[in-house]
Design a protein around this motif. Sequence first.
Motif, PDB file in Angstrom:
ATOM      1  N   UNK A  45      -3.480   3.325   2.768  1.00 17.82           N
ATOM      2  CA  UNK A  45      -4.343   2.385   3.493  1.00 17.82           C
ATOM      3  C   UNK A  45      -3.743   0.988   3.495  1.00 17.82           C
ATOM      4  N   UNK A  46      -3.229   0.559   2.358  1.00 17.44           N
ATOM      5  CA  UNK A  46      -2.627  -0.770   2.301  1.00 17.44           C
ATOM      6  C   UNK A  46      -1.453  -0.871   3.278  1.00 17.44           C
ATOM      7  N   UNK A  47      -0.652   0.185   3.382  1.00 19.05           N
ATOM      8  CA  UNK A  47       0.476   0.183   4.314  1.00 19.05           C
ATOM      9  C   UNK A  47      -0.002   0.057   5.755  1.00 19.05           C
ATOM     10  N   UNK A  48      -1.044   0.805   6.117  1.00 13.52           N
ATOM     11  CA  UNK A  48      -1.563   0.771   7.489  1.00 13.52           C
ATOM     12  C   UNK A  48      -2.043  -0.627   7.852  1.00 13.52           C
ATOM     13  N   UNK A  49      -2.803  -1.226   6.954  1.00 15.45           N
ATOM     14  CA  UNK A  49      -3.365  -2.548   7.253  1.00 15.45           C
ATOM     15  C   UNK A  49      -2.269  -3.612   7.238  1.00 15.45           C
ATOM     16  N   UNK A  50      -1.311  -3.492   6.325  1.00 17.98           N
ATOM     17  CA  UNK A  50      -0.205  -4.462   6.316  1.00 17.98           C
ATOM     18  C   UNK A  50       0.594  -4.398   7.616  1.00 17.98           C
ATOM     19  N   UNK A  51       0.815  -3.196   8.125  1.00 19.33           N
ATOM     20  CA  UNK A  51       1.536  -3.076   9.404  1.00 19.33           C
ATOM     21  C   UNK A  51       0.740  -3.716  10.539  1.00 19.33           C
TER      22      UNK A  51
ATOM     23  N   UNK B 214      10.000   3.458  -8.839  1.00 22.31           N
ATOM     24  CA  UNK B 214       9.580   2.254  -8.131  1.00 22.31           C
ATOM     25  C   UNK B 214       9.948   2.374  -6.649  1.00 22.31           C
ATOM     26  N   UNK B 215       8.953   2.111  -5.788  1.00 19.72           N
ATOM     27  CA  UNK B 215       9.219   2.091  -4.348  1.00 19.72           C
ATOM     28  C   UNK B 215       9.379   0.642  -3.905  1.00 19.72           C
ATOM     29  N   UNK B 216      10.582   0.204  -3.554  1.00 22.14           N
ATOM     30  CA  UNK B 216      10.774  -1.183  -3.132  1.00 22.14           C
ATOM     31  C   UNK B 216      10.015  -1.536  -1.857  1.00 22.14           C
ATOM     32  N   UNK B 217       9.739  -0.536  -1.011  1.00 19.76           N
ATOM     33  CA  UNK B 217       9.017  -0.793   0.234  1.00 19.76           C
ATOM     34  C   UNK B 217       7.524  -0.965  -0.010  1.00 19.76           C
TER      35      UNK B 217
ATOM     36  N   UNK C  95       5.244   8.521   0.750  1.00 19.26           N
ATOM     37  CA  UNK C  95       4.541   7.808   1.816  1.00 19.26           C
ATOM     38  C   UNK C  95       5.489   7.237   2.863  1.00 19.26           C
ATOM     39  N   UNK C  96       6.502   6.513   2.402  1.00 21.97           N
ATOM     40  CA  UNK C  96       7.345   5.769   3.353  1.00 21.97           C
ATOM     41  C   UNK C  96       8.779   6.266   3.392  1.00 21.97           C
ATOM     42  N   UNK C  97       9.101   7.252   2.542  1.00 23.16           N
ATOM     43  CA  UNK C  97      10.426   7.866   2.501  1.00 23.16           C
ATOM     44  C   UNK C  97      11.536   6.941   1.992  1.00 23.16           C
ATOM     45  N   UNK C  98      11.169   5.770   1.461  1.00 27.33           N
ATOM     46  CA  UNK C  98      12.163   4.876   0.865  1.00 27.33           C
ATOM     47  C   UNK C  98      12.753   5.526  -0.383  1.00 27.33           C
ATOM     48  N   UNK C  99      14.058   5.351  -0.586  1.00 31.75           N
ATOM     49  CA  UNK C  99      14.706   5.889  -1.784  1.00 31.75           C
ATOM     50  C   UNK C  99      14.134   5.184  -3.014  1.00 31.75           C
ATOM     51  N   UNK C 100      13.704   5.973  -3.969  1.00 31.29           N
ATOM     52  CA  UNK C 100      13.104   5.448  -5.197  1.00 31.29           C
ATOM     53  C   UNK C 100      14.159   4.739  -6.041  1.00 31.29           C
ATOM     54  N   UNK C 101      13.757   3.636  -6.664  1.00 33.57           N
ATOM     55  CA  UNK C 101      14.612   2.934  -7.611  1.00 33.57           C
ATOM     56  C   UNK C 101      13.996   3.081  -9.006  1.00 33.57           C
ATOM     57  N   UNK C 102      14.663   3.785  -9.918  1.00 36.21           N
ATOM     58  CA  UNK C 102      14.150   3.833 -11.289  1.00 36.21           C
ATOM     59  C   UNK C 102      14.245   2.433 -11.903  1.00 36.21           C
TER      60      UNK C 102
END
Length: 916
Positions: free
Chosen positions: A108-114, A196-199, A369-376
């Motif tokens: 939801x946060x992603x949708x509203x931020x977009x 951690x998802x940087x996106x 959710x966003x398919x961004x490569x995870x950063x440990x």
Amino acid sequence: MAKSSTTEGSSIKEESNEPVKPSSNAFDWKEVEARWTAYWHENKLFNLEMNPDRPNFSVALPPPNITGNLHMGHALNGTLQDVLIRLKRMQGYNVLWQPGTDHAGIATQMVVERKLKKEGLNRHKMGREAFTAKIWEWRNQYGDHIMEQYKRIGVSFSWDRVAFTMDESYVRSIYRAFVTLYKEGYIYRGNRITNWCPSCATSLSDLEVEHDEKKGHLYCIKYQLEDGSGELIVATTRPETLYGDVAVAVHPEDDRYKAFVGKNVKLPITNRAIPVIADAYVEREFGTGALKITPAHDANDFEVGARHKLPQPTVIDLKGKLLANEFVPDFLHGVDRFEARKQTVAKLEETGLLTESRDYTVGLSHCERCQTVIEPLLSDQWYLSMKELAQPAIEVVEEQRVQFIPERYSSSYLDWMKNIRDWCISRQLWWGHRIPVWTCSKCGTVDAYEEAPTSCGKCSAPGADLKQDEDVLDTWFSSALWPFATLGWPDETKEMKMFFPTTILSTAREIINLWVARMIFTSLKFTKTIPFKHVLIHPVIQTEDGKRMSKSKGNSIDPLDMIDTYGADANRFWFTSVGIKGDQDVRFRAEKLDEYKRFANKLWNAGRFVLAQLEGFEPKGVNPAHLTLADRWILNRYNVLLDLLQMYFQDYDFDKAANQLHDFTWSAFCDWYVEIAKIQLAQEAQAVAQTGETTGQTRAVLQTIFEGLLRALHPIMPFITEELWTKVPKSSFFPKDFVSIMFAPYPRPDENLIDDDAEEKMEFLMRVIRSIRNIRQTYNVPASAEAEVMIVCQDEDEMKCLADGAMYIERLAKASPLDISMDCSPPSMAACEAVSSVNIYVPLAKLIDVAKSKDKLNVRKQSIEKEIAKVDSQLANPDFKSKAPADKVAKIEAQLTELTRQLESVHAQLKVLEAS
């Protein structure tokens, strides 16, 4: 208007909802579905009723995200649950189907931020309060969209109880659970590696991360000994993290490197000295057998570092960029991690420290959710200690107090629970349940509260001096409480007492660990009992070519489009026929929906016939003394069906129930009994014309079977059954103002109408009729032509059965003249089939043009032989069998089998026609 024979009447709106008389040949599902949906909801027929004298049945709907649209998984699962809910309602249970939606923090946060980004806004400039207010605006406008979509498939939720995980009462449940766990020491703050998802700018649990493989590189880098006496070659797929290295590890038993242990090497590019250590974690066969240790950016390295008490420098920030600190060289400050990889490799090549770069398949983790490569990343998070909480949840499944269906999924559950790690429950978001922990700025006390504290519990500092934690809880933490929080927990509500534990949970296999496991251990912790008895795992619907449906790939199928094309009842019947116990990966087949659309039309047209015969009829049951063989047979088949349905629904064999209903309706009732009824009704009308009365029971049997069949079908096909049942004359058991078929009792078998003798005799007659029809079809006898049929029988009982059923044979097989005897000489040119002791002959000379038929068959024979030669040649090619996909080879082999069968049939027909 009455809801049922055992419940009080309810206040129903008086506007007419008269169903359209089924005069049209085709079932107009769009009009029927819209009208009955409006009727059910306007009159609040799905609202919860709690009668203490009735048994209880309850289900908690897996709450869809408020960002979601109805997909095939929702439609399948919603249908299966609704079948059980409607069934139990008709069986006299109090039924609670708890619906609702999940706030879906990240999504939801992603949708509203977009959305805000398009308006030139961002949450950081707006501030937390203004941003969450915007999300509430969005939720109030769009958040119930999916619940409205659910109405299209006819689900009978307890619509007066729709819950939301951000409802005030639900939030109270969450904070009670959190504070309890915190006070008992289960929740703690930990600094460790997280996904951690940087996106999305938040941590993720292991279950929120997807894994795949892609082509990458393995880089071999020189780490030179500080004393200049040699070097180690270290293999890595992530050279950009080397700036956070604190050691090089080798296996303690690796003879190649024993002399290096205890010495220091110089970190490439920065020349910082780090030790060479020995640790059994290192795989000697991987790469060079020497492993760089970066505790702040790799979960396994973190464990190695902890064992050796090594420092944990961080070199990548929350946005996935290299930090501007003393560990990272100046030229990489603020550079994206993937660009930093390129520049690091270039620098290594420039300095002669890169010995090799080879192609390598790299395992990658992505944010689901966003398919961004995870950063440990090493970060401070809130954790839930799982070891003690998991044990009771393991035991209830091992003891089968909670049962998975299919049973094999219990193994998946137990494997996860027995190896479970502590759960990271904090997320760096603004939308969600803010963690109820406050820190006192005066004395430093940290404590959890169910409500915002007005003062510090230790030093009495005012509430203004207490600061709440910025993070929110993982969405799955709140969802874990769903089965009991929606019923009012922690209060002892009437709903909790009647409907908890719930009876079943129906869900998807991919959230067994994310959700099912967590509901079980939280329920055991807070309510001291299991949350549900049975966990039904429904299949995944794939594309026609066996791929997972995905909107991003453009291959998803919208169930609302399928409803528009085939109707809700056809879709529901297909979903039910899929069931839960068969293949757990089911390929979408549009032709199956078309088949069940035709099934709905078949039922509709049968209804048109039956209702036309029942005009003015007053049902009073059937008189067993005056039943024909066909009457006895269909009543037997109907009651056997009901007996099977009881067993199949009890065992959750949805597919078997659907198949039995389909076969009985289409074949036994529509194709056989309705056609026989036309014959019997004509006879009964003739008797009335001659004598003024008839003892015939055909109309009574039609009413009994069709009215009961509609009730049997209702849980699966609610719209068409509601429409037809309203028009069927019913016994005095049902008041004239009866509200809906959904409150009518589900039909139960009558053992007095089980008739094995009628089944045996009628089945024999049907086999004879099928054989005659088969001969007619094989030799292309015109459908309008009456065919002479000679039946030679060697068994006296079968002879009597044939004589009694001669009228059925004549009418249903267009057999005239029909000769039945124990001895006769058939003509030479006659087609023949055998049934039991009977030989059936159909003379052909006068029925068909023999010469033309032979010519056509010879042409057909040549065509088939040519096709067989072509297929034989293909299969004889060794390259084809070795290189072609297995399914294609199997398809060609099946084609050859079918062609061979056709050729044998043609030869047999020619043999008959060539007889003289």
